[in-house]
Design an enzyme around this catalytic site. Structure first.
Site: not given
Length: 383
Positions: A34-35, A38
């Site tokens: 998820h990170e 980003h």
């Protein structure tokens, strides 16, 4: 007596580690991707990334890469974050005072200095990475382990059930529901599970002839293999386990990715249907769990093998991605909501409105965590 006590402590320690290790594995993989979503898009957009952290709180270990990003593992392993240049905190709330003091060159490197489209791309990349991870995991499992396929053939019909009322008979092969082709028993289960109280037109093959039946699934509380209760629609039939009706098929890369995408969409659709059902009063909110339940299920699933643990990782990845898209300030969806308003207005909403929004979002997230933890404890004490 001493040996009994030591044995009990050893069993507790083994059980605790049996839950903790799989839980940390699942959560770390999901949070990292998820990170990392980003992070990658931010880099592509020219944003300076200050920190990439797995976990919160004090740093345990870390290093700096050649771009100046601090990669670290923190003490509290319940999430993670990416902090950009110009952010005030780990939630990417803008530091307006620091931004006002920046030079034009520094603003171009900051997150807040990007266009609305670029900021939105960075934010949506996190949940998107979760969905891509899930598709990849499902695809790998379908190619390596294979996809279990049980034909939609009826073995037995429960007396007094919806299937009995509709006229199902042992040996019937379900071929379509509401004109949607059925290729396996799981295909049928998925439609039936979300169709409680809804009349279904079911086509079956019986002794070589096509027969059309009308059935309305009943809403039942069903306990899964790990003792978790699920409130779903059921017909009241069991599947055939006869040779030829159950097989495992390994898929090629293209089919595996396609099936992985379908599996991912099913989880999304089922989750959204469940949330809608909660608001409509058809579903019970206490079915949702938090970290304790995830840890428990992770340990139980791990005992079934690494493939089962990977499958849970994919499902959790989808859930985390979808949750983050909800329009709640503090979550990715809340940022997207602010950016949408900014795009329409032609300017950002006021600092005061953003601050109030983040506080409301924090309150909502904390309440959800408390509610989920309460459900976890209730589940443990009543199971």
């Amino acid at each position: 007596m001493v040996s009994d006590i030591m044995g009990s402590l050893g069993a507790f320690g083994g059980g605790f580690l049996g839950y903790l290790v799989p839980f940390l594995f699942v959560l770390t993989v999901v949070v990292f991707f998820h990170e990392f979503g980003h992070f990658l898009v931010a880099r592509w957009c020219g944003v300076r990334v200050l920190t990439f952290s797995l976990g919160f709180g004090p740093e345990i270990a870390g290093f700096n890469d050649r771009h100046g990003t601090r990669w670290k593992i923190s003490a509290i392993p319940l999430g993670g974050y990416v902090k950009f240049f110009g952010d005030e905190n780990a939630a990417s709330a803008p530091d307006h005072a620091a931004t006002a003091a920046m030079s034009e060159e520094e603003k171009r490197d900051s997150f807040i200095g990007q266009t609305v489209a670029s900021r939105a791309a960075v934010v949506v990349a996190g949940p998107l990475a979760n969905f891509v991870l899930a598709i990849a995991i499902f695809a790998v499992l379908f190619m390596s382990v294979g996809k279990p396929i049980a034909s939609a053939r009826v073995d037995s019909v429960l007396p007094g059930s919806a299937a009995a009322a509709a006229g199902f008979k042992p040996g019937d092969l379900v071929t379509a529901i509401n004109s949607e082709r059925i290729g396996s028993f799981s295909d049928m289960q998925r439609i039936v599970a979300i169709s409680a109280g809804e009349p279904l037109t079911i086509e079956v093959e019986r002794d070589g002839h096509a027969v059309t039946l009308k059935a309305t699934p009943q809403l039942k509380d069903i306990k899964d293999a790990f003792g978790n209760m699920q409130r779903i629609g059921v017909l009241g039939i069991s599947r055939s386990m006869a040779p030829g009706d159950v097989r495992t098929k390994r898929l090629g890369p293209v089919d595996a990715v396609s099936q992985g995408a379908q599996e991912t969409w099913f989880v999304i659709d089922r989750t959204l249907s469940y949330i809608g059902g909660v608001f409509a009063g058809r579903e019970r909110a206490n079915q949702r769990g938090g970290p304790i339940r995830i840890a428990q299920v992770s340990g139980e699933v791990a005992s079934a093998g690494f493939a089962a643990l990977l499958h849970l990782t994919a499902v959790l990845s989808i859930s985390i991605g979808l949750l983050n898209l909800f329009p709640i300030p503090l979550l990715d969806g809340g940022h997207l909501l602010f950016y949408g308003i900014e795009a329409v207005r032609g300017r950002p909403i006021s600092e005061r409105a953003q601050e109030v929004g983040f506080r409301i979002g924090l309150a909502i997230v904390v309440m959800l965590m408390i509610f989920a933890t309460f459900n976890d404890i209730l589940h443990l004490t009543t199971s």
